[in-house]
Enzyme design. Structure first.
Site, PDB file in Angstrom:
ATOM      1  N   ASN A   1      41.450  51.362  33.983  1.00  0.00           N
ATOM      2  CA  ASN A   1      41.656  49.964  33.595  1.00  0.00           C
ATOM      3  C   ASN A   1      41.548  48.998  34.759  1.00  0.00           C
ATOM      4  OD1 ASN A   1      44.175  51.442  34.222  1.00  0.00           O
ATOM      5  ND2 ASN A   1      45.123  49.416  34.091  1.00  0.00           N
TER       6      ASN A   1
ATOM      7  N   ARG B   1      53.845  34.305  49.688  1.00  0.00           N
ATOM      8  CA  ARG B   1      54.549  35.568  50.007  1.00  0.00           C
ATOM      9  C   ARG B   1      53.713  36.528  50.842  1.00  0.00           C
ATOM     10  NH1 ARG B   1      55.860  34.922  44.698  1.00  0.00           N
ATOM     11  NH2 ARG B   1      53.985  35.951  43.953  1.00  0.00           N
ATOM     12  N   SER B   2      52.419  36.514  50.604  1.00  0.00           N
ATOM     13  CA  SER B   2      51.550  37.545  51.204  1.00  0.00           C
ATOM     14  C   SER B   2      50.769  37.063  52.417  1.00  0.00           C
ATOM     15  CB  SER B   2      50.567  38.055  50.159  1.00  0.00           C
ATOM     16  OG  SER B   2      51.262  38.686  49.117  1.00  0.00           O
TER      17      SER B   2
ATOM     18  N   VAL C   1      44.634  44.729  40.944  1.00  0.00           N
ATOM     19  CA  VAL C   1      43.200  44.535  40.690  1.00  0.00           C
ATOM     20  C   VAL C   1      42.497  43.992  41.932  1.00  0.00           C
ATOM     21  CG1 VAL C   1      41.510  43.236  39.328  1.00  0.00           C
ATOM     22  CG2 VAL C   1      43.520  44.205  38.202  1.00  0.00           C
TER      23      VAL C   1
ATOM     24  N   HIS D   1      43.442  53.709  30.922  1.00  0.00           N
ATOM     25  CA  HIS D   1      43.843  53.570  29.520  1.00  0.00           C
ATOM     26  C   HIS D   1      43.075  54.606  28.694  1.00  0.00           C
ATOM     27  CE1 HIS D   1      45.763  49.970  30.727  1.00  0.00           C
ATOM     28  NE2 HIS D   1      44.982  49.069  30.166  1.00  0.00           N
TER      29      HIS D   1
ATOM     30  N   THR E   1      46.001  40.684  46.930  1.00  0.00           N
ATOM     31  CA  THR E   1      47.018  41.707  47.232  1.00  0.00           C
ATOM     32  C   THR E   1      47.489  42.461  45.990  1.00  0.00           C
ATOM     33  OG1 THR E   1      48.700  40.016  46.988  1.00  0.00           O
ATOM     34  CG2 THR E   1      47.963  40.483  49.231  1.00  0.00           C
TER      35      THR E   1
ATOM     36  N   ARG F   1      52.021  50.995  25.156  1.00  0.00           N
ATOM     37  CA  ARG F   1      52.185  51.277  26.590  1.00  0.00           C
ATOM     38  C   ARG F   1      52.765  52.675  26.741  1.00  0.00           C
ATOM     39  NH1 ARG F   1      50.186  48.043  30.164  1.00  0.00           N
ATOM     40  NH2 ARG F   1      51.308  46.278  29.303  1.00  0.00           N
TER      41      ARG F   1
ATOM     42  N   GLN G   1      48.070  52.746  26.875  1.00  0.00           N
ATOM     43  CA  GLN G   1      47.732  51.980  28.073  1.00  0.00           C
ATOM     44  C   GLN G   1      48.683  52.239  29.233  1.00  0.00           C
ATOM     45  OE1 GLN G   1      46.458  48.249  25.267  1.00  0.00           O
ATOM     46  NE2 GLN G   1      46.634  47.773  27.427  1.00  0.00           N
TER      47      GLN G   1
ATOM     48  N   CYS H   1      40.874  44.703  29.495  1.00  0.00           N
ATOM     49  CA  CYS H   1      40.555  46.089  29.858  1.00  0.00           C
ATOM     50  C   CYS H   1      40.386  47.017  28.646  1.00  0.00           C
ATOM     51  CB  CYS H   1      41.615  46.642  30.800  1.00  0.00           C
ATOM     52  SG  CYS H   1      43.284  46.091  30.435  1.00  0.00           S
TER      53      CYS H   1
ATOM     54  N   LYS I   1      43.511  40.222  21.182  1.00  0.00           N
ATOM     55  CA  LYS I   1      42.416  40.089  22.162  1.00  0.00           C
ATOM     56  C   LYS I   1      41.331  41.096  21.823  1.00  0.00           C
ATOM     57  CE  LYS I   1      45.519  39.188  25.951  1.00  0.00           C
ATOM     58  NZ  LYS I   1      46.120  39.858  27.117  1.00  0.00           N
TER      59      LYS I   1
END
Ligand code: 25A
Ligand code: L14
Length: 341
Positions: A319, A44-45, A19, A246, A16, A239, A160, A133, A217
């Protein structure tokens, strides 16, 4: 392990999320040979219905016994879920393609960009990691340059989008933008500061060396994917108030001299890259154009003004697709190829 057969049982964990939803769309668009598709998320979903191949798939709660009969599981529910459930899934006999940062730097876990290092998949594998990403789109562009001219140094600043932090961040940018335009005060929950009409030089947590985890990373994953730790990489991750895709400003220094036109020719025929570089017509890669596409867009390729053996360029990609769901499905296709399909 998976038998040779035509269709496979696929599970999407975190189905959900921003991605996960795109994983379903990508499996469908690439006509992946899916027999049964299972969608898992948190309690929850449960009961939510996600569109798939003209029908719907009902979301179930992720549990330890969720992987019975599953051949390939695509994970995108955050690191803690991956740490706990990926080994359980492997134990039940399936391949795991994990989109979180939980397993990427583990020695025996392949970290794969299909256009760059497909052979790292190896013979036996349980967990296969999908890179970060920002790393993916940069390395797709670096690979042909490195092969031809040997990269020594990379300076990169990222721009990003908020979708990298999931659906809650998308809502936060929308809500803050509305409030500010309406003259109301803003609240922030996902980010430490207001993101609407602002730029935050802060992605993921700060490390002892003054860099963020996102920046490190980009260094560590690039070394692993290119199997070359001698490349010096200096990153700044920022950001910006963009919803999807991105962008990155990249400067590359190489051992061998480069010709700008030659580099453009090289990039334009490299797998997964689309060269958009016609400044005279105001044509260069843009986040809004990359959105919804699987390629990495490169443009503004130009000679550095300070030294001979360096170039600058601009690289943009979705991304949630090449940076996550699309790359993960491409890895799943590599797994099928290895199985002889
Ligand atoms: O923990 P980390 O590592 O810090 O990761 C933080 C978050 O980053 C996202 C992802 O957020 C993750 O939770 N993320 C991870 N890797 C990413 C990457 N490479 C990435 N984002 C971008 N690039 P997310 O909100 O997008 O997705 C989270 C998914 O994980 C499920 N989940 C959470 N806890 C779980 C769990 N699944 C199983 N067990 C658990 N304990 C989570 O399910 C979601 O699928 P959910 O039930 O919490 O669903 C969230 C609800 O959000 C709404 N929604 C989400 N996307 C959309 C949407 N609604 C409309 N449109 C959308 N596109 C739904 O209402 C849904 O029910
Ligand atoms: O490591 O917040 O893949 O934009 C990707 C998205 C880390 C967080 C990863 C973000 C995540 C990042």
């Amino acid at each position: 392990m998976v038998d040779k057969k035509y269709k496979y049982n696929i599970a999407v964990v975190g189905a959900t999320g921003a991605v996960g939803r795109r994983m379903l769309v990508t499996l469908e668009e690439r006509n992946f040979p899916v027999d049964r598709l299972s969608a898992f998320a948190s309690a929850r979903s449960v009961g939510q219905r996600l569109p798939f191949r003209g029908g719907v798939v009902e979301v179930k709660e992720l549990r330890e016994d969720s992987f019975m009969g599953v051949d390939i599981a695509l994970f995108s529910a955050g690191s803690s879920i991956s740490k706990k459930y990926a080994p359980i899934a492997v134990e039940s006999g399936c391949f795991v393609i994990d989109n979180s940062s939980a397993w990427r730097m583990e020695k025996d876990v392949p970290l794969i960009i299909p256009e760059v290092n497909p052979s790292a998949l190896g013979e036996k594998c349980g967990i296969i990691a999908n890179p970060n990403c920002s790393t993916i789109q940069m390395v797709v562009a670096l690979k042909p340059i490195h092969d031809q001219y040997r990269i020594r140094k990379v300076f990169v600043s990222t721009y990003q989008s908020v979708s990298g932090s999931g659906q809650k961040a998308i809502e936060e940018l929308k809500q803050q933008s509305r409030n500010i335009l309406d003259g109301k005060s803003v609240e922030n929950h996902v980010y430490p500061h207001q993101i609407a009409f602002n730029c935050l030089p802060h992605i993921d947590v700060f490390m002892e060396n003054g860099y963020t985890k996102e920046e490190m990373k980009m260094v560590n994953e690039t070394h692993k994917i290119l199997s070359d730790s001698t490349i010096e990489i200096s990153p700044t991750a920022v950001r910006v108030p963009v919803f999807y895709s991105h962008s990155e400003s990249v400067r590359v220094e190489t051992e061998l001299p480069m010709e700008v036109d030659e580099v453009k020719g090289l990039l334009s025929k490299s797998p997964g890259i689309s060269l958009v570089d016609n400044p005279g017509e105001n044509e260069y890669p843009l986040a809004v154009d990359a959105c919804g596409k699987g390629e990495v867009f490169v443009g503004r390729v130009r000679a550095d003004l300070t030294v001979d053996n360096a170039i600058n360029f601009w690289v943009v990609s979705d991304n949630l697709l090449k940076g996550a769901a699309y790359n993960a499905v491409q890895i799943a296709e590599l797994v099928l190829k290895r199985l002889g399909n």
